[in-house]
Design an enzyme around this catalytic site. Structure first.
Site, PDB file in Angstrom:
ATOM      1  CE  LYS A  57      -8.238   7.190  -9.912  1.00 24.54           C
ATOM      2  NZ  LYS A  57      -6.920   6.670  -9.571  1.00 24.54           N
ATOM      3  CG  ASN A  86       4.959   5.950  -8.652  1.00 25.02           C
ATOM      4  OD1 ASN A  86       5.959   6.553  -8.276  1.00 25.02           O
ATOM      5  ND2 ASN A  86       3.790   6.544  -8.759  1.00 25.02           N
ATOM      6  CB  CYS A 142      -0.857  -2.376 -11.387  1.00 23.71           C
ATOM      7  SG  CYS A 142      -0.681  -0.794 -12.183  1.00 23.71           S
ATOM      8  CB  CYS A 181      18.850   3.938   6.965  1.00 23.04           C
ATOM      9  SG  CYS A 181      17.437   4.662   6.114  1.00 23.04           S
TER      10      CYS A 181
HETATM   11 ZN   LIG Z   1      15.760   4.365   7.661  1.00 24.47          ZN
END
Ligand SMILES: [Zn+2]
Length: 240
Positions: free
Chosen positions: A57, A100, A158, A214
């Site tokens: 590619k 992914n 996919c 987070c």
């Molecule tokens: Zn974050």
């Protein structure tokens, strides 16, 4: 100094994103990809045609974009835990056009650790999703998706779900728009999830709230390095 735009993945999202950037006047693009052009992907890899089948590619991309005035600097490799920070270091902006979840999480972490802006772009079935994360890294990809699904959990990929070629084109075009805005210093490009639903003609932009807990950008963030074991996930969806 010219912008150092780095794109990871030269497939169904990477091809339209790079094309749009070339037409917008970006003259140099660093690209990492290790695949070859395959027949089943041509409907969404719009810079390639039948003559490119079997070609790397990167080689096909270099030819197609060279004809449009863009110089491609290629790395024929995946972004991997042991090279990803080196790859991203110093980039003006990174385009995550991978296919992914494991790669997306790794790129999100590496961009945060290197303090570079990143534009995550994905497409599956009729849905495109784009998120640009600022160099401060907050809010980030992990504020939205937290972490990889546990091994063995069924995820949409996919191969089973497929992806509509034009939806990849929309994801690539929105990603290119975000890249140009980031390069232009437009901070409003960051922190919004943009989704496009190709079956309902619906384009939405929703502000993403940072999560205090987070693991990457929160108060008790604990990701300070790229550890390969953190990215042992399942494939998710279609970009290539
Ligand atoms: Zn974050």
């Amino acid at each position: 100094m010219p912008a150092d735009v780095l794109m990871i993945g030269a497939g169904g999202i990477g091809a339209p994103a790079a094309w749009a950037l070339a037409e917008a006047g970006i003259r140099r693009l660093r690209v990492a990809d290790e695949d070859v052009v395959e027949l089943g992907n041509l409907h969404r890899q719009i810079l390639f045609d039948d003559d490119d089948l079997g070609r790397p590619k990167l080689e096909a991309l270099e030819a197609a974009l060279g004809a449009r005035g863009m110089h491609v600097v290629g790395t024929r490799s995946l972004a991997l835990p042991d090279n990803v920070r080196q790859l991203l270091a110093g980039a003006s902006v990174v385009i995550d056009a991978t296919d992914n979840f494991a790669s997306r999480f790794m790129l999100a972490d590496a961009a945060h650790l290197e303090g570079v802006p990143i534009v995550h772009a994905a497409a599956v079935r009729w849905q495109a999703t784009v998120l640009a994360v600022s160099p401060t890294g907050r809010p980030c990809y992990r504020c939205l998706f937290e972490d990889l699904p546990p091994p063995g959990q069924v995820v949409v990929d996919c191969a089973s779900a497929g992806v509509a070629g034009p939806v990849c084109g929309v994801a690539g075009a929105i990603a290119a728009d975000r890249v140009l805005r980031v390069l232009g210093g437009d901070d409003s490009a960051f922190g919004h999830i943009v989704t496009f639903d190709g079956r309902r003609d619906r384009l939405r932009s929703v502000a993403l709230m940072p999560r205090a807990d987070c693991d990457l950008c929160g108060i008790t963030a604990n990701i300070g390095s790229i550890e390969a074991s953190r990215y042992m996930g399942e494939p998710d969806c279609a970009a290539p």
